[in-house]
Motif scaffolding. Structure first.
Motif, mmCIF file in Angstrom:
data_model
loop_
_atom_site.group_PDB
_atom_site.id
_atom_site.type_symbol
_atom_site.label_atom_id
_atom_site.label_comp_id
_atom_site.label_asym_id
_atom_site.label_seq_id
_atom_site.Cartn_x
_atom_site.Cartn_y
_atom_site.Cartn_z
ATOM 1 N N HIS A 153 -7.446 -87.563 40.134
ATOM 2 C CA HIS A 153 -7.177 -87.012 41.742
ATOM 3 C C HIS A 153 -7.502 -87.430 42.409
ATOM 4 O O HIS A 153 -8.851 -88.678 43.462
ATOM 5 N N GLU A 206 -2.048 -90.029 54.019
ATOM 6 C CA GLU A 206 -1.900 -90.426 52.515
ATOM 7 C C GLU A 206 -1.994 -89.360 51.893
ATOM 8 O O GLU A 206 -2.351 -88.339 51.888
ATOM 9 N N PRO A 207 -1.045 -89.553 50.725
ATOM 10 C CA PRO A 207 -0.837 -87.682 50.357
ATOM 11 C C PRO A 207 -2.122 -87.897 48.461
ATOM 12 O O PRO A 207 -2.726 -89.028 48.459
ATOM 13 N N SER A 208 -2.321 -86.734 48.571
ATOM 14 C CA SER A 208 -3.671 -86.394 47.263
ATOM 15 C C SER A 208 -2.694 -86.511 46.043
ATOM 16 O O SER A 208 -1.237 -85.583 45.997
ATOM 17 N N ILE A 209 -2.809 -87.160 45.249
ATOM 18 C CA ILE A 209 -2.032 -87.518 43.676
ATOM 19 C C ILE A 209 -3.028 -86.551 42.790
ATOM 20 O O ILE A 209 -3.780 -87.357 42.819
ATOM 21 N N GLY A 252 1.835 -77.260 46.651
ATOM 22 C CA GLY A 252 1.995 -78.876 46.352
ATOM 23 C C GLY A 252 3.632 -79.215 46.507
ATOM 24 O O GLY A 252 3.994 -78.172 45.904
ATOM 25 N N LYS A 253 4.103 -80.592 45.382
ATOM 26 C CA LYS A 253 4.995 -81.040 44.905
ATOM 27 C C LYS A 253 5.207 -81.318 43.798
ATOM 28 O O LYS A 253 4.059 -82.438 43.515
ATOM 29 N N GLN A 291 1.301 -84.249 40.327
ATOM 30 C CA GLN A 291 2.041 -83.358 41.342
ATOM 31 C C GLN A 291 0.930 -84.029 42.819
ATOM 32 O O GLN A 291 -0.172 -85.100 42.297
ATOM 33 N N GLN A 292 1.350 -84.191 43.635
ATOM 34 C CA GLN A 292 1.296 -84.489 45.362
ATOM 35 C C GLN A 292 0.459 -82.854 45.433
ATOM 36 O O GLN A 292 1.531 -81.923 45.946
ATOM 37 N N TRP A 293 -0.841 -83.011 45.827
ATOM 38 C CA TRP A 293 -1.408 -81.342 46.609
ATOM 39 C C TRP A 293 -1.194 -81.824 48.085
ATOM 40 O O TRP A 293 -2.021 -83.193 48.935
ATOM 41 N N TYR A 294 -1.164 -80.715 48.621
ATOM 42 C CA TYR A 294 -1.132 -80.707 50.148
ATOM 43 C C TYR A 294 -2.460 -80.732 51.018
ATOM 44 O O TYR A 294 -3.155 -79.454 50.340
ATOM 45 N N ILE A 335 6.106 -84.096 41.029
ATOM 46 C CA ILE A 335 6.348 -85.183 40.949
ATOM 47 C C ILE A 335 7.130 -85.591 39.871
ATOM 48 O O ILE A 335 8.421 -86.264 39.714
#
Length: 109
Positions: free
Chosen positions: A81, A60-63, A38-39, A51-54, A41
């Motif tokens: 989550h 929609e982003p998973s945060i 992920g990325k 974080q954003q998990w892919y 944040i």
């Protein structure tokens, strides 16, 4: 606890696999040999990780937001989550409980 979640060397100690991690916003991360990617944040040192998990087919982003709190026994963690794909929900709950926080507890025990 914050360092255990953000430093690659410490992450590798408790996960048992190499980890790619940085506390720079917009940096990408990889844990458990790419099982979690992920990325990053935002970070609040010692207190919060966002974080954003892919997930491949996710619109929609998973945060993931982890908040750390001082506790008489050390540190407690609060997890939020959002937007977990329905087909991944049970596996994700088990992963958080057993692999992620479970392994952290074992590491510090």
């Amino acid at each position: 606890m914050y360092r255990a979640l953000t430093l690659p060397a410490t992450l590798q100690l408790w996960t048992g696999t190499p980890a790619e991690m940085s506390t720079e916003p917009d940096s990408e991360f990889s844990l458990w040999e790419g099982s979690i990617v992920g990325k990053n944040i935002a970070f609040e040192e010692g207190k919060k990780i966002v974080q954003q998990w892919y997930f491949d087919t996710q619109d929609e982003p998973s945060i993931v937001t982890i908040k750390l709190h001082d506790h008489k026994m050390g540190t407690s963690a609060e997890l939020l989550h959002t937007n977990i794909p329905e087909e991944a929900y049970e596996e994700m709950v088990d992963g958080w409980n057993e692999n992620y926080f479970g392994e952290l507890i074992n590491f510090y025990s």
